[in-house]
Each structure stands twice: as C-alpha cells, then as structure tokens.
Design an enzyme around this catalytic site. Structure first.
Site, PDB file in Angstrom:
ATOM      1  CE  LYS A  45      48.737  47.691  39.289  1.00 13.49           C
ATOM      2  NZ  LYS A  45      47.873  47.871  38.133  1.00 13.49           N
ATOM      3  CB  CYS A 134      45.410  40.199  34.706  1.00  9.81           C
ATOM      4  SG  CYS A 134      46.156  41.501  33.723  1.00  9.81           S
ATOM      5  CE  LYS A 172      39.561  41.190  39.817  1.00 10.02           C
ATOM      6  NZ  LYS A 172      40.181  42.485  40.129  1.00 10.02           N
TER       7      LYS A 172
END
Lengths: 464, 473
Positions: A45, A134, A172
C-alpha cells in the site's frame, strides 16, 4: 507442468500473481498470509507522508444479482506511520526472501523521493512502483494522477527516482488521460525500468436519491473516487495493448492491472504483453484464496497449449491487435442457433429486432405478420415450423436466422443465456481479403450515399 | 353436515358492511381461535432481498410463455423486471391491472401447472422462477405502503348487481367501479370472498388475508357489499331479494354463484356427526372457532380432486392419521400431482382403487369406514376391509346453484347444471345478465374466475357505455 516464474525487469518472482498496492497489501500480516496461500508478490500500500482517511470509503456497482462488478474507493495512501510500514516490510522480506516485494511510493519533492527510496531500499524491497496514478485526493495535492497525466512532469520525477534508485523503477500510470501512449513514451524517455497499469478510473459511483448525495456518502457529501474491478478490465486491456504494440515502449516490461479476477483474465493480460499481473478487487471480494485457482488454471492452460513458461505466452496476441483500417472487410460470420440447446426465451429475437438488423425471425409467421412485426426482408427459405421444433426442447419457440440478412454482429450470441446455443459460423464470402486501408491506397474508399460536399471535394482533389 | 353460516353469524354481528374509513372492518369480523391459525404459511412473503435476487434470475423472455399460461394474462416478465429495479409499485400496477385479485392469486394459484410450469427454465432443467411468490411480494409490499394505486373514473350513474361475493363477482365489481359505475354485491353468507376466504388451504392463504384483499378491492370505487342476502325467484323476507327486482333496479346483473353444497355418498351410516362435506368442513376450519378437531386421530378423505387433496393435507398437518380414499388409480386423479406429493410428504396416505360402502358407527359415533375394492371406479364384490377412523370427509364434488340462476329469465343451463354463457363476453341468454366462475365452468381456479370476471366486466362496460352514447353517434 509449465514454469510460472517470471523475470520482471530483473526481479525474479515465483509466479506472475502480485497483490496490487491497495488494502489487501496494507500490512505485513496481510502480505504474509497472502504469500502463504500462493501469491508470488505484493506491491505494498502506497507509502508517503501519512494521511488521514475518511470513514465510508468504498462503493460498488452491481449488475443484477452480481455484486461488485465495479468498485470505487476514495481511500488515499497508507495512513500508517512510515516506520511501522518499513519494519513490517523488512520482516516480510526476511521471512519470504524469494517472494517479490515492491514498495509503492508517492511523495512530492525531489528530496522526499530521494529519502523515501533510500528508506525502502534499505529494508530490502525488490523494486519501486511510483504511484503516478491515484486519481482522487492526492492529485489535488500535485501528486498521483496529476503527475501521470503530465508527461513532462512524469518524466522529470521518474528521472529523479531512476537517478537515486538501486532497484528497478516501475511507473504506475493513470488511465485518466486522452492517450496512454503519451505518458508511456515519457516513461520510456525517463529511463525507468518498467510500467504498471492501469490505476483506477475517475468515477462517481451513484447518487443517493433520498439524500441527494453521491456515493459513498461521507456525512452530507461525497467526492469522486477511483473505479476498478471486473468492469474496468476492457479499459485496462486496451491501454496495455496500446503500449505493447508501441515500437519503443514495448521494450519495457509491464505489470498488468485492472479487473483481473481469474486465471483467464491473467492469461489475457499476459497474451497482450504483460509480464506480471496485479490483483486487488477480486481479493477484496473473495479473499487471498482465489490465487489457488489462478495458479492452477494458468498452469493447466499453458500445458494445454504446449507452452512451457509464461514467457512463451507473453505477447502472443499483440500482433493481432490491429488498427480498424487493417481489418478484412471480406470476412463474414453469421449467427447459428442450435435448436437443441435453445430454451425459447427469444431474447436473441428482440435484441436483433430492436438493437441490430431484424434478421432473426420467429417461426410460424406469415409474411404479412413478419412485416408487421418490423421485418423488411423476408427470407427466401422459411423453415417449416414443425420441422424446426422437432427434437428441440423449446419446440416452436426456437427462432431462426435469415442468413442472407445477418451481418454477423454477434449481439444475439451475446444476449443468449445458454452458453454455446448461438454460435457465429464463418461463411466464405467469395471475395478476396480486402481492408479499408487497401481501398484508401487504391483510391476507391467511397461508399455510395454520402454527402455532396465530400464528393465535390474528392472530385476537386482528383482534378488537382 | 353442519351449516357453518349459523356458526359464523355471531362472528360478524354488529359489523358494518361498509368501511370506507379504511379500518379493517372485514378482517375485524373474524373471531380468534380459528383452527386455520395453527397452520404455518408454506410460502411466506419474500423479503426485499429474496425478491430482488429471485427477480434477477428472470430472463425477461420475449412473448413469454408464462404470460400465455396465465388465464388473466399478467405481463409477468415486466412485473418481475420492475421488482428487480426496485419499482415495486409499478410491478403491483402491472399485476393488478391484469388481475385485480393478484394478491390472492399469487398465494393460491397452482403456478406449477400455470406460469411457473411454462417457464423456459424448465426446458433447461433449472428451477422455474418463483412467479407466485414474486407476485405476492409485489402486491402486498406496494399496497401496504400506499393502497391508492388506481384512480377511479367519474361516476356514470350506472348500477350493476353482482350476485355472490366470490372472486368472479369481486373482479367484476372492482373493474366496473374503476370505470365509474356503482356495484352492489349481494352475498348470502356473512363473509365475502367465496372459496378465497372460506376454502383455500390455510397454509396457502388464511381468511384474514383474503378479507384484507377484499377490503382493498371495495375501496377502489363505489362498491357496496350486502351480506346475508339471498337472491330468489320471489322475496320471502328481508334477507331475500327477487331476481326480477334486481333486473328492474340495476342496469346489469352478474351471476357469480359458485357451487352448491357438498355432494353426498349416499351410503349407510353417512347421516350424523363425524361425516362431513369437505367444503363445509374446510369452511369451519378456516373461520369457525367452535370447530374442534382435537378428538380426531384418524380420518378418511373420500375423493381424488384438489379439494380432497387439500383436506387430506390440512388434516395431516394437524397431526391426524389421514387416508385418502380414491376409487381409481393415481393417474386418474383430477387433483394435481404436486399437491398429492406435498400432501404425502406431510403424512397423508393414498389408498387407490377403493370406495366406501358403509360408515360404521358405535353409539352413533363414527368408528370406521368399510371399503370395497373397485374396478373401473365401481365397487366389486369380495375383498372388503374396514378402515378404523373417527372422521370421514366427503369430497366428491358439489351440487350446482341452479335455483338462483333459473330465477333470471332467459338464463339457461347445460346438461350438467352449468350456466350457459357466450364464450367471448360471458353474457347469458338474458342480454342484461352476465356470469362467470365456478357456476359456469363447473368448478375451477380462482384465477379462472377472475379471468371470467374480467371478460364480463369488459362486456358489461361496453354495453353500458353503448347505452349512454347518443343514438347515431
């Protein structure tokens, strides 16, 4: 038995199944339980400066009785102190040295990136995943997808990480961009070693119609979140394909993410060029135990295909991901209904009547009845209703296909509830293969019935 | 055979026939301590989660076979789809538009041989959709929340008399009231509903549920229920009304007469306590708190129809050792196979190819029934045996209510005592008299009676509207 181990940018992993950076990889205890049942790796995480999360964080999109076709969250990065996470990561790596442990990171300044990379590499992680994806909460602070959506910023920050990292740097990516190739190319230019994609899709899940508040509701309000789960798999596959068919970006290994729930999903991502796959929603739904089926299913699939390793499967489908203009216009399929399997629900009929080309007929109608129902073409050969119902459990309720009119759209086969009842059979079109691009090249890319202005412009060009 | 009406009169004394204020005036008329209260509901109303999950199984077929299998042609896939989206009120509207007694039909319909029996899932060897349970869920849930589902039309000044307060008459009265007509229902018994209230197996539906539905139906428009009133050729008192005066006072008459008393075996020992007609017995079981079944340990039920199966099943559930005596083999039974199966699961025993020839009594009390072997349904000599029982329930059919029907000029009967009506309209030989339900079909389902009522209501409305439109228009 096929070899499921992989080499991802130099990181050796016992299998391609990694937990994505998300709640299932929040703590050392969780990650170790996951490794115990077969997961090959975990992306922790996301670490950064700890934040505060809200209560009421997830909402899901159901379809019929199927729960969580899609899941959204408004949770941010880890809310646990950095030193607690680091201590647990060190412990995981000590106990599971052969498993893959990746640190997902999200910080702001160059100094912060340098510091956090050193700290996680010191506890022994195998690689770094820079969270440029995100799409909620962090991007407003200039991090996450705010970076992934700006190729220049992405390239610069990735460059900082590459400069100071001793382990492979994975970037990412966010799907919340117009063209995934742009951030993909920026990663390649930055010198980073790999890509993972997709992060979640910006979303508002639903609206509470009693309170007039979007969901998930936090008191009297809500916010946009990140959408994931089985529903986003097609979006992820497309973005993966865009990068794996790119001449330069395709040199980077890619970790595929997005709705992967089964071994079949995983095999599809690998066939389209992914080296490892990351899973989150399916674990949040069913638990770590699903990996047993994933490992077994993928291994058996490779065996059945005569492939000895993941590497033999990887990228097999990439070359067949073509541009529309290169598709064969002469190729033809038509629907074929198996009367023995048909249960007579006639969903294919209504789908074809209202949503396609009116070429599925109900038996026993006169031509007048057919025309009244909306058919404009009456098939030359109308099957005898008695003959059609013979041996068919659904009897006279079995529809039939007007093959001459069927354009092979697949819709009927897609709506049919009985697997294998409607198949699309290939029919020889009698024409040589020909693509739209062939026509463009020959200059006969004109279909009659178009606009006058277009025809005039073409004629003008012809004279020029 | 005891007359239940006497026993019930006390139960409803003092209650008004009308209760427009919304108070449960009919349900309140029931006395507590009824035997039917001891039964558990075999198919209780679904919870929302159960209903939505089941609704989501439905394929939403096109031109669905379940619709064709429903005598009232409810658009089943549409109402189920509406349940799945949370539009329960819309689902109830779809159901009740096609069938005003959609709530009780959801509970009492033999869906196994109707809608669910024709579900395409059967073809696929999968459980059919539980259509009855979904229907019950939709109607009960929607009406509980807000019973005002329909808007009645402006008064037309037309009046219709409905004779009998069974499902057929109720359906006629409900639909015509929505069209703005005034409907008056005449019922000779103290409680309305006919077999819906007094005959349905209590594990399917209890009297209070039927009466609750009727209360809702009566609220649809200008409907008056007059109970304790019989129709006859000549009125001989305040509880009788002459057929002729009905024809004079009303624009149309609907005869929903149902059937008459239970038929008798006509064998020695039949007269007296301990031998009951099945329909009369079930009526007491449902609404008469004075019925005592505690002393009954063993019972014989005579017959092979659905009423016989129901009585056998009901007694078995009370812990009685039940033998169902049928004069032919199982294959010849008119009762449904699924009802026989569930009665047997709950303990009833089937005795085939036997017929009762004598009821044996000691000091007047029933102690057994003598059974003869049968061939081709008829007793043959030799091989008689005695079945020890305390109760014999006779379920071999019901007589016809011919006297009332014949009191109306022009109304004719067929050779089996059934009213003759026009197939398309339900109109009798008297152009102002319509009929439907058991008195026309000889004894069938609630949903068939509702379908008959719908047919008649359409025809009556058309006739009344025609009569009001100006000549030549």
């Amino acid at each position: 038995m096929a070899d499921l181990s992989i080499d991802f940018a130099g990181i050796k992993s016992p299998n391609p199944f990694w937990l994505a950076s998300a709640p299932p990889a929040n703590t050392g205890d969780q990650v170790m339980r996951a490794f115990d049942v077969g997961w090959g790796g975990a992306v922790w995480k996301t670490l950064g400066n700890p934040i505060v999360n809200v209560s009421s964080r997830f909402w899901a999109n159901d379809y019929g009785s199927t729960r969580m076709m899609g899941l959204n969250n408004i949770e941010l990065i880890t809310d646990r102190p950095l030193d607690v996470n680091l201590r647990e990561m060190r412990e995981v790596k000590r106990r599971y040295p052969k498993h893959t442990l990746i640190a997902s990171l999200m910080v702001d300044t160059k100094e912060e990136w340098r510091e956090i990379i050193k700290k996680v590499e010191d506890v022994g992680v195998d690689g770094l995943e820079l969270n440029f994806g995100c799409p909620h909460g962090m991007c407003e602070r200039g991090m996450g997808s705010a970076v992934g959506a700006e190729p220049k910023v992405l390239q610069e920050i990735a460059g900082w990480a590459v400069d100071c990292a001793r382990t492979p740097v994975i970037i990412k990516l966010t799907p919340n961009v117009g063209d995934i190739v742009e951030p993909g190319e920026a990663v390649e230019r930055s010198g980073a070693h790999a890509i993972s994609l997709i992060n979640t899709v910006k979303s508002i899940m639903a609206v509470d119609l009693d309170r007039m508040v979007p969901l998930p509701r936090v008191g009297g309000a809500s916010t946009n979140g990140g959408y994931c789960g089985p529903a986003v798999k097609p979006i992820a596959l497309h973005m993966l394909g865009e990068l794996t068919r790119h001449p330069k970006v395709s040199r980077l290994p890619i970790s595929g993410i997005g709705g992967i729930s089964t071994w079949r999903d995983a095999a599809e991502f690998i066939a389209l060029g992914a080296t490892s796959v990351q899973v989150c929603t399916a674990v949040m739904h069913y638990g770590y135990r699903i990996v047993e089926d994933m490992l077994e299913g993928l291994s058996d699939y490779l065996d059945s295909q005569g492939m000895r390793s993941i590497e033999e499967l990887r990228g097999r489908a990439v070359q067949n991901y073509a541009h529309w203009g290169d598709l064969d216009l002469s190729y033809r399929v038509v629907a074929d209904i198996d009367p023995v399997k048909c249960i007579g629900c006639q969903l294919c009929y209504v789908a074809c009547m209202d949503g396609a080309h009116q070429c599925i007929h109900l038996p026993g109608r006169t031509e007048e009845q057919s025309r009244k129902a909306g058919h404009t073409h009456i098939p030359a050969q109308v099957p005898d209703i008695v003959a059609l119902g013979k041996g068919a459990p659904a009897g006279v309720r079995v529809p039939f296909v007007d093959e001459e009119e069927c354009i092979g759209c697949n819709l009927c086969a897609l709506v049919c509830p009985v697997s294998g009842c409607i198949s699309m059979k290939e029919l020889p079109s009698g024409k040589p293969p020909e693509t739209w691009n062939d026509r463009v090249q020959r200059g006969d890319d004109v279909v009659p019935g178009g606009l006058d202005a277009t025809a005039a412009a073409r004629a003008e060009r012809g004279r020029a | 055979m005891s007359d239940v009406s006497d026993a019930m009169k006390g139960a409803v004394a003092g209650t008004a026939a009308k209760g427009r204020d919304g108070a449960p005036f009919l349900v309140a008329a029931l006395s507590p301590g009824r035997t039917e209260e001891r039964y558990e509901d075999k198919h209780p109303r679904y919870t929302e989660a159960e209903a939505v999950t089941e609704a989501n199984r439905c394929l939403y077929c096109v031109d669905a076979p379940c619709i064709k299998a429903c005598p009232t042609e409810i658009d089943i896939p549409t109402f189920i789809h509406k349940i799945s989206t949370g539009n329960v009120r819309g689902a109830a509207r779809t159901i009740l538009t096609a069938n005003l007694l959609g709530q009780s039909c959801g509970q009492v319909c033999p869906v196994e041989v109707l809608c669910a029996g024709s579900c395409v899932y059967n073809t696929w060897d999968r459980d059919p959709i539980r259509i009855g349970r979904l229907q019950r869920y939709a109607v009960e849930t929607a009406l509980e929340k807000n019973p005002a589902l329909f808007q009645k039309k402006a008064p037309t000044g037309k009046r219709i008399a409905c004779i009998g307060a069974g499902p057929a008459s109720l359906a006629v009265a409900g639909w015509l009231a929505l069209e703005g007509h005034r409907a008056v229902i005449f019922e000779r018994k103290p409680l309305p509903g006919g077999l819906n209230t007094l005959g349905v197996a209590p594990y399917k539906m209890k009297a209070d549920e039927s009466l609750g539905e009727i209360e809702w139906l009566l609220s649809l428009g200008d409907i008056e229920l007059r109970h304790g009133v019989s129709v006859a050729a000549e009125a001989r008192g305040p509880h009788e009304i002459a057929a002729r005066s009905l024809l004079e006072e009303y624009d149309a008459v609907f005869l929903g007469l149902g059937l008459g008393d239970d038929s008798q075996l006509n064998i020695p020992g039949e007269e007296g306590e301990g031998v009951v007609g099945a329909v009369a017995f079930v009526e007491r079981l449902k609404v008469d708190p004075a019925l005592a079944v505690e002393g009954v340990r063993r019972a014989a039920v005579i017959g092979g129809g659905n009423t016989a199966l129901d009585v056998a099943h009901e007694l078995a559930l009370l812990g009685v050792d039940v033998s169902l005596i049928y004069r032919r083999g199982r294959a010849a039974m008119t009762g449904y196979a699924h009802e026989l199966d569930s009665a047997r699961v709950d303990g009833a025993r089937l005795v085939e190819d036997r017929a009762p020839v004598e009821v044996l009594r000691e000091d007047g009390r029933v102690v057994g029934v003598r059974l003869a072997r049968t061939e081709g349904g008829r007793p043959v000599a030799g091989g008689e045996e005695v079945l020890p029982v305390d109760l014999v329930a006779v379920s071999i059919g019901q007589s016809r209510a011919t006297q009332v029907a014949l009191a109306f000029e022009g109304v004719a009967l067929d050779g089996r005592g059934r009213l003759l009506v026009d197939e398309a309209t339900g109109r009798t030989g008297n152009p102002r008299v319509w009929s439907g339900g058991d008195c026309v079909n000889g004894g069938d389902l609630v949903v068939t009676a509702v379908a008959d009522g719908k047919r008649a209501a359409r025809s009556i409305h058309a006739a009344l509207v025609d009569a009001t439109s100006p000549a030549g228009a």
